[in-house]
Scaffold this active site. Structure first.
Site, PDB file in Angstrom:
ATOM      1  CB  SER A   1      -0.953  -0.004   1.198  1.00 49.07           C
ATOM      2  OG  SER A   1      -0.249  -0.230   2.401  1.00 49.07           O
TER       3      SER A   1
ATOM      4  CG  HIS B   1      -3.806  -0.597  -2.288  1.00 53.74           C
ATOM      5  ND1 HIS B   1      -4.318   0.680  -2.314  1.00 53.74           N
ATOM      6  CD2 HIS B   1      -3.534  -0.871  -0.994  1.00 53.74           C
ATOM      7  CE1 HIS B   1      -4.322   1.160  -1.098  1.00 53.74           C
ATOM      8  NE2 HIS B   1      -3.858   0.249  -0.272  1.00 53.74           N
TER       9      HIS B   1
ATOM     10  CE  LYS C   1      -7.567   0.984   0.728  1.00 57.36           C
ATOM     11  NZ  LYS C   1      -7.008   0.003   1.628  1.00 57.36           N
TER      12      LYS C   1
HETATM   13  C1  LIG Z   1      -7.007  -0.174   3.066  1.00 58.06           C
HETATM   14  C2  LIG Z   1      -6.392  -1.472   3.371  1.00 58.06           C
HETATM   15  C3  LIG Z   1      -6.998  -2.355   4.257  1.00 58.06           C
HETATM   16  C4  LIG Z   1      -8.217  -2.004   5.054  1.00 58.06           C
HETATM   17  O1  LIG Z   1      -9.343  -2.008   4.272  1.00 58.06           O
HETATM   18  P1  LIG Z   1     -10.619  -1.174   4.798  1.00 58.06           P
HETATM   19  O2  LIG Z   1     -11.754  -1.733   4.050  1.00 58.06           O
HETATM   20  O3  LIG Z   1     -10.320   0.241   4.465  1.00 58.06           O
HETATM   21  O4  LIG Z   1     -10.696  -1.415   6.268  1.00 58.06           O
HETATM   22  C5  LIG Z   1      -6.426  -3.593   4.427  1.00 58.06           C
HETATM   23  N1  LIG Z   1      -5.296  -3.933   3.797  1.00 58.06           N
HETATM   24  C6  LIG Z   1      -4.664  -3.089   2.951  1.00 58.06           C
HETATM   25  C7  LIG Z   1      -3.419  -3.521   2.269  1.00 58.06           C
HETATM   26  C8  LIG Z   1      -5.188  -1.826   2.723  1.00 58.06           C
HETATM   27  O5  LIG Z   1      -4.570  -0.972   1.930  1.00 58.06           O
END
Ligand SMILES: *Cc1c(COP(=O)(O)O)cnc(C)c1O
Length: 392
Positions: free
Chosen positions: A176, A204, A240
């Protein structure tokens, strides 16, 4: 009693204090924040779906029919048709036996790790994994073994060393803060050889990578077998690239059923609002229909990287919309981000402890709704700000 004020003051002194900003506009390339307009390069809405009319329509229509709150947890009456429909569609799309919807990716990671391993077991994790994977391992009480970023030799040795107990190798699919991808083929091969579970968090990569948008697993030809063999388990988020909210885990029937029976962050929480599930379903359909979004995004990534090379801007190796510009110093990273902000460009400095001290960076994210002209503006401003040493 807790002396929080001195703790907070220390945080401020060492430049680690974080401030929220309040947005006065929806997600997008042009945003208004604290009353000022910015060109934004910090959203994870990679395909520009958060404001897509199909999603808005699906969500409003479903809220009209189903109301707002789910009213209860999934096991006590909160599980409804819109949740079920989305799970079915995702499971078909992902080629997995079954899919389970979660309220957030964070909660999905907690549930997976804490229901599949426990005291006496081992979780192997890449050093750059997301905080929620680390927290999941801590909650599970299994032993947490971290290996240097993407280092398959060390992972192989770790697996060699720990023969007994259940073991999971957990990794981000796309990292990330770095934007690079896990060596999935190698991890999965090691897991098959040693009969371990490979758990990938592709928050992502989902909807962004792969011809169909399945994410990093698009490259694994045998994925449906790997899921059913119990060697592969996948988590993807819907908040996302899908522009909605929530997350899902894809895997074998048994794995999913185990999460339903034992995943405390699944069981002891109110189900996602049905209208959110409906919006995610609409997003899945748009994502599948509008392949041009993924193509445009990848050509913008290419365009940005070429522009950085031409201007001598130091980038990390990344083929995804996460494009970190390495700064290597906390104060300078903040100063460069501030200079860009004054010029109407929204880019965040990522500091320790989110990344290792000395690898502070600007985390630039691109979206299919950007145009090449937007990127030109960013490239010129970045080149200037870096030359000035980021003195605001
Ligand atoms: C954003 C993210 C999460 C968390 O996801 P949410 O639905 O926002 O709680 C978990 N793992 C990674 C790698 C992320 O980037």
């Amino acid at each position: 009693m807790f002396d929080l004020s001195s703790q907070l003051a220390t945080r401020k002194d060492v430049g680690l204090y974080r401030n929220r900003m309040t947005s006065n506009s929806p997600q997008g390339v042009q945003v208004v924040i604290d009353g000022r307009e910015y060109l934004s390069f910090c959203s994870n809405d990679y395909l520009g779906l958060a404001t897509h009319p199909e999603l808005i329509h699906a969500m409003s229509e479903c809220a009209g029919n189903w109301g707002v709150g789910a009213g209860a947890s999934h096991l006590l009456g909160g599980h409804s048709e819109p949740h079920e429909e989305l799970e079915q569609a995702l499971s078909v799309f992902m080629d997995s036996e079954r899919v389970l919807l979660f309220s957030t990716g964070y909660m999905a990671n907690l549930a997976v790790l804490s229901s599949l391993v426990g005291h006496g077991d081992v979780v192997h994790q890449d050093r750059l994994n997301h905080a929620s994977l680390i927290d999941g391992a801590v909650l599970s009480r299994a032993r947490l073994q971290r290996y240097p970023h993407a280092d398959m030799n060390v992972l192989a040795k770790q697996l060699e060393r720990h023969k007994s107990g259940r073991q999971i190798v957990a990794s981000d699919g796309v990292f990330s803060m770095d934007g690079d991808q896990a060596p999935l083929t190698e991890i999965l091969e090691l897991c098959r050889q040693n009969d371990k579970l490979c758990y990938i968090d592709d928050a992502h990569g989902f909807a962004v990578l792969g011809e169909q948008g399945r994410g990093i697993v698009d490259s694994i030809e045998t994925r449906s077998k790997d899921y059913s063999d119990g060697h592969l388990l996948l988590m993807c988020t819907l908040g996302k690239a899908l522009g909605s909210f929530g997350a899902f885990v894809a895997g074998s029937e048994e794995m999913i059923e185990t999460l339903i029976q034992q995943g405390r962050s699944y069981i002891y929480t109110t189900a996602l609002p049905p209208a959110v599930a409906a919006a995610s379903y609409a997003a899945l359909k748009v994502m599948m229909m509008e392949g041009w979004r993924r193509e445009k995004l990848s050509s913008l990534v290419e365009y940005f990287r070429t522009g950085c090379q031409q201007r001598g801007i130091p980038l990390l190796e990344s083929a995804t919309p996460i494009q970190p510009v390495m700064i290597g110093d906390n104060d300078r990273a903040i100063a460069v981000a501030e200079t860009l902000k004054q010029q109407g460009l929204l880019v965040f400095a990522i500091r320790s402890p989110t990344v290792m001290a000395g690898s502070e960076r600007l985390r630039i994210t691109l979206s299919a709704t950007h145009e090449e002209e937007d990127i030109d503006v960013l490239l010129d401003a970045l080149a200037n700000a870096l030359e000035d040493g980021g003195s605001a």
